[in-house]
Scaffold this motif. Sequence first.
Motif, PDB file in Angstrom:
ATOM      1  N   ILE A  12       0.986  -1.359   0.172  1.00 25.95           N
ATOM      2  CA  ILE A  12       0.111  -0.197  -0.069  1.00 25.95           C
ATOM      3  C   ILE A  12       0.862   1.376  -0.046  1.00 25.95           C
ATOM      4  CG2 ILE A  12      -1.759   1.317   1.232  1.00 25.95           C
ATOM      5  CD1 ILE A  12      -2.718  -1.216   2.220  1.00 25.95           C
ATOM      6  N   ILE A  13       1.895   1.127   0.781  1.00 27.68           N
ATOM      7  CA  ILE A  13       2.623   2.287   0.801  1.00 27.68           C
ATOM      8  C   ILE A  13       3.431   2.688  -0.373  1.00 27.68           C
ATOM      9  CG2 ILE A  13       5.119   3.291   2.040  1.00 27.68           C
ATOM     10  CD1 ILE A  13       4.195   1.943   4.485  1.00 27.68           C
ATOM     11  N   LEU A  14       3.910   1.664  -1.107  1.00 24.62           N
ATOM     12  CA  LEU A  14       4.586   1.819  -2.439  1.00 24.62           C
ATOM     13  C   LEU A  14       3.541   2.341  -3.490  1.00 24.62           C
ATOM     14  CD1 LEU A  14       6.678  -1.626  -2.622  1.00 24.62           C
ATOM     15  CD2 LEU A  14       7.554   0.639  -2.390  1.00 24.62           C
ATOM     16  N   TYR A  15       2.550   1.868  -3.297  1.00 25.07           N
ATOM     17  CA  TYR A  15       1.401   2.467  -4.249  1.00 25.07           C
ATOM     18  C   TYR A  15       1.108   3.997  -4.173  1.00 25.07           C
ATOM     19  CZ  TYR A  15      -2.945   4.010  -5.870  1.00 25.07           C
ATOM     20  OH  TYR A  15      -4.072   4.878  -6.493  1.00 25.07           O
ATOM     21  N   VAL A  16       1.290   4.360  -2.819  1.00 26.43           N
ATOM     22  CA  VAL A  16       1.019   5.752  -2.516  1.00 26.43           C
ATOM     23  C   VAL A  16       2.061   6.395  -3.305  1.00 26.43           C
ATOM     24  CG1 VAL A  16       0.936   7.392  -0.715  1.00 26.43           C
ATOM     25  CG2 VAL A  16      -0.453   5.556  -0.522  1.00 26.43           C
ATOM     26  N   ILE A  17       3.525   6.049  -2.818  1.00 26.38           N
ATOM     27  CA  ILE A  17       4.578   6.586  -3.384  1.00 26.38           C
ATOM     28  C   ILE A  17       4.678   6.748  -4.927  1.00 26.38           C
ATOM     29  CG2 ILE A  17       7.283   6.356  -3.671  1.00 26.38           C
ATOM     30  CD1 ILE A  17       7.151   5.098  -0.819  1.00 26.38           C
ATOM     31  N   LEU A  18       4.216   5.688  -5.509  1.00 25.78           N
ATOM     32  CA  LEU A  18       3.857   5.560  -7.183  1.00 25.78           C
ATOM     33  C   LEU A  18       2.900   6.904  -7.507  1.00 25.78           C
ATOM     34  CD1 LEU A  18       4.171   4.605 -10.001  1.00 25.78           C
ATOM     35  CD2 LEU A  18       2.523   3.208  -9.319  1.00 25.78           C
TER      36      LEU A  18
END
Length: 493
Positions: A12-18
């Motif tokens: 989820i955090i990686l998605y937000v960063i993307l």
Amino acid sequence: MNHIAALDIVIIILYVILTLFIGWWVSRGVDSFEDFSVAGRTFGPFMLAATFGATNFSTWSLVGKPGLVYNAGVSVSWIALNAMACVLAAVVFVPIYRKLRYNTMSEIFEDRYDGRVRGLISVIWILADTLNRYGVTVYAAAVITGLVFGIEIHWMILLIAIIVVIYTYLGGLRSVVITDSIQFLFMFAGLFIGGAYIFSQLGGWSGVVNSVPDNLIEWVPSSESANGWPWIIAITLLGFPYFITSQFVMQRGLAAKSVNVAKWGLILAAIVSIPIAILEILPGLAAHSILPDQLVASLDPDMVGPQVYIELLPVGMLGIFFAALLSAGISTADSALCASSSLFTEDFYRKWKPNKNAAHYLKTSRIATIILAVIGTIWAMIVPLLGGAVDAILNVIAVTDMPIFVIVCLAIFWKRMKATAAVISILVGALSGLLVSVMGVGGIQGLAATTATSTLMTLITGIILSLLIKTTNKHEEKIEEFFKKMKMKEIKE
């Protein structure tokens, strides 16, 4: 409740960063207000279909709907199927809007009526998009992510609001549409994953159906049910202003490369809405088998859907699914925020400060994005007091959007409609609909009563006043010029 693993949180955090990275990357090509509001009119049909679909399917679909489905059954799916109004928008309305060559949908009201009508409708849209579509969907996304991270909902609302503001501020509609296209892929994958696990657990559609009471598998219940045929008619009608006349959705049609691109984008979005409508209702039905009755009774209705997937999905898949749900909320919230800030800049600030350069209006729209986000975030904090996500969304559409849809139809299809009649009929329709909603007229069919009241009062008032008000030379000249524009061919870039 199953333990949510670190891997799910990392996904989820990686998605937000993307998402934030895309907003920054796209912002480098945004140099003017037109880039911000209609993305330079550069989008093709598949990107438009993806962003239409992403905007229509929001987190509230899997936060609000499963709780409704748990008690009301499959008839709730008609909420999504009203996207078939996209077809009417594609065939009839988009060609007209494109010929008129607008940056915002509200411009049609000044062209056809006058500045009073445009100003009134802009205020209504800004309030509705900021409070209802931005605020409610931020709340819904916070419900989802709050379960994952174990963070109190008010802090999650603030965090999600910051994420949405950052990339909407940077890239405007260009950023919104590009991120929506990626988010749509996440959403569809998430729904497919969730649906596949439900079918695997319960033995396909027949297993799902056999696990719930018979009254919950009626596609068109009687009027004695809260989701009976009057409710179905009402939410089907509400699809027309949502997809045909709202700045919130139709801003994408204004951003298409051509009228044909806009048409096919809408038609593809309508086709995609059909499988989505089925996948959306599965968690509400599956909750009867997957969740103990005592647990459901202890949950807020908006928590039923997320809880089903927490219990069902394995590590990794749960993270992908919740990233998909977060993307659903963000894709609707960013659209509402971009629509509101564009309306403020085009319809109010540009008139107050005319003849400024493109960079100045871009800066203004970005500042408006921040201010409106603060207002909408405050509203998100009080959504739980309004009866939940779905009720909040549908009732506001019934009160504010139906009168505007009526006025647009009268503007395009009836030359005798007058500007003063338009102003009064919008106010009469919206206020009468609000009164019916607040008083609870119609009982369990309150939404149908509200929709019928706001629609009919606007139509009747507008027609009667237009017939009574004397036609002036100014009105005749404005009508002639407006319909002359409608007959022109679309300007090619």
